[in-house]
Design an enzyme around this catalytic site. Structure first.
Site, short mmCIF file in Angstrom:
data_model
loop_
_atom_site.label_atom_id
_atom_site.label_comp_id
_atom_site.label_asym_id
_atom_site.label_seq_id
_atom_site.Cartn_x
_atom_site.Cartn_y
_atom_site.Cartn_z
CD GLU A 45 45.28 42.69 40.69
OE1 GLU A 45 44.16 43.01 40.21
OE2 GLU A 45 46.30 42.64 40.00
CB CYS B 245 36.95 41.86 43.73
SG CYS B 245 37.88 40.59 42.85
#
Length: 457
Positions: free
Chosen positions: A209, A243
């Protein structure tokens, strides 16, 4: 802590099959649930120490999201664990075909500092429900939260089953030198490459990720007041250290001035006239990142914010205007409270430009033009995103969250979280009362050849 011995102990525990039964997995999920509820204040205090995060934000973005993940797994685990029957080809008559999920074994979960509770413990939920042992490695950049997570893990689980390893690069390197059965990493692209390289030595499957520069597009059909409200929320949440935050804004030239005015008004509404004095506005994680982000601010292009406090490591919500793709702020993921505004005149050219950029973790489009929405959905590749909102796509257990290309591989949340830590075996259970001879040599029968063409076509 002897990391090699810890991995060895977990592997022995996994091989005892203690982690496989449904009842065991359910009990461990409930133990994690109780531990989170019991330690809610501890995590809240730790995150204030590391980030100055408001209690509501801690629960909304961290503890509450993990609890929701646990709740969803508790509700659906029995169904996920079941063998799933699939059709059997006529050529394999008579047989039963099915897919059976099984745990990988010993998992390594390396988590980042920006959402240290959620991004450490949400993958752990999947590891537990999948029937694995796991070692979690919180980030040393959030030391108070790392210590709180380690305390929670140590008080809740047998270290042979679930353990936390604190530390920095030395501990990361020591962990990556061990053989794991699966690795789940959340963090930067650069470190993701290091993790994947280490995993390749043992052909260990990885879930990555990562991040990237996530665009936010606003066209002239958008509701600008609402768009500004939602963009300001998503961009400056956790001081931009998210993010999936909108990294930069792409707006149609004709609405740029109006949109910037709405963005400025929303910054004042949400954070006050002096955001650095708002007790619920956080800080940059450390001095290194503060200086990096500060260096991306071009004073000549600041149209809102720009104020900083080096002593408290705070940077006010900032907007930069007249930015181009060549500017320094567009050469790296910002990961801070700076919003560059770029313009476009032609939507076709915009789509082509984004097609030729690295695939981002998220993409956002504010538009009421169905043709624009359709083109973004069908032609642009990105991990996930929203239409007419930001960041909320990751806050659901009903669909997976993950990246694509340079922004990552694999996904989790809900069932994809269970799948990320499970191998799905494909099995044919062939009956013994019939054995069709056509597959065996010698291949001399024309009848068998015709039958083969009938079955396989």
């Amino acid at each position: 802590m002897d990391i090699q011995e810890l991995v060895r102990a977990q592997r022995a525990y996994f091989l005892s099959s203690a982690t496989r039964p449904y009842a065991f997995r359910m009990e461990q999920l409930k133990k994690l649930q109780r531990a989170l509820q019991t330690n809610e204040k501890l995590l809240e205090q730790a995150m204030y120490q590391d980030f100055r995060k408001a209690p509501m934000e801690v629960y909304m973005c961290e503890t509450g999201m993990v609890l929701e993940e646990v709740r969803f797994h508790l509700k659906h685990l029995k169904g996920w664990m079941r063998e799933r029957a699939v059709p059997t080809p006529l050529a394999q008559f008579h047989a039963k075909s099915f897919v059976s999920p099984e745990p990988y074994g010993v998992a390594l979960i390396i988590s980042p500092w920006n959402y240290p509770v959620q991004l450490c413990l949400s993958p752990l939920v999947g590891a537990i429900s999948g029937g694995n042992c796991a070692i979690v490695k919180p980030s040393a950049y959030a030391p108070a939260t790392s210590a709180a997570i380690a305390k929670l893990i140590a008080e809740t689980f047998d270290p042979r089953y679930i353990a936390a390893v604190e530390g920095g690069r030395a501990e990361n390197s020591a962990l990556l030198s061990q053989r794991f059965d699966t690795i789940f990493f959340t963090g930067s692209v650069a470190v993701g490459k290091v993790v994947m390289e280490a995993a390749a030595k043992n052909l260990t499957p990885v879930t990555l990720e990562l991040g990237g520069k996530s665009p936010c597009i606003v066209d002239r059909t958008a509701n600008l007041k609402l768009a500004a409200r939602r963009i300001v929320f998503g961009k400056y949440l956790n001081c931009g250290q998210t993010c999936v935050a909108p990294d930069f804004l792409l707006c149609e030239r004709s609405i740029r001035d109006e949109l910037i005015a709405e963005l400025k008004a929303q910054i004042t509404t949400q954070f006050g006239t002096v955001p650095l004095e708002n007790k619920n506005y956080g800080k940059i994680i450390n001095e290194k990142h503060f200086k990096r982000i500060f260096g991306l601010i071009d004073p000549a292009k600041v149209v809102a914010g720009g104020e900083t406090n080096e002593e408290t490591l705070q940077i006010a919500p900032t907007i930069l205007n007249n930015v181009t793709f060549e500017d320094p702020v567009m050469q790296e993921e910002i990961f801070g409270p700076i919003l560059p505004v770029l313009i476009f005149d032609d939507f076709d050219e915009l789509v082509l430009t984004l097609k030729n950029r690295p695939k981002p973790l998220a993409l956002y489009l504010f538009s009421n033009d169905n043709a624009h929405r359709k083109r973004v959905n069908e032609e642009l590749s990105y991990g996930g995103g929203c239409m007419n909102d930001t960041v909320i796509h990751l806050a659901t257990t009903e669909m997976g969250f993950g990246g694509v290309g340079e922004s990552g591989m694999g996904s989790y949340h809900g069932k994809p979280g269970f799948d990320a830590f499970s191998h799905h075996k494909s099995i044919v259970d062939k009956k013994t009362w019939l054995d069709l001879p056509m597959r065996y040599q010698p291949y001399t029968s024309h009848l068998y050849e015709k039958m083969l063409h009938f079955f396989l076509k």
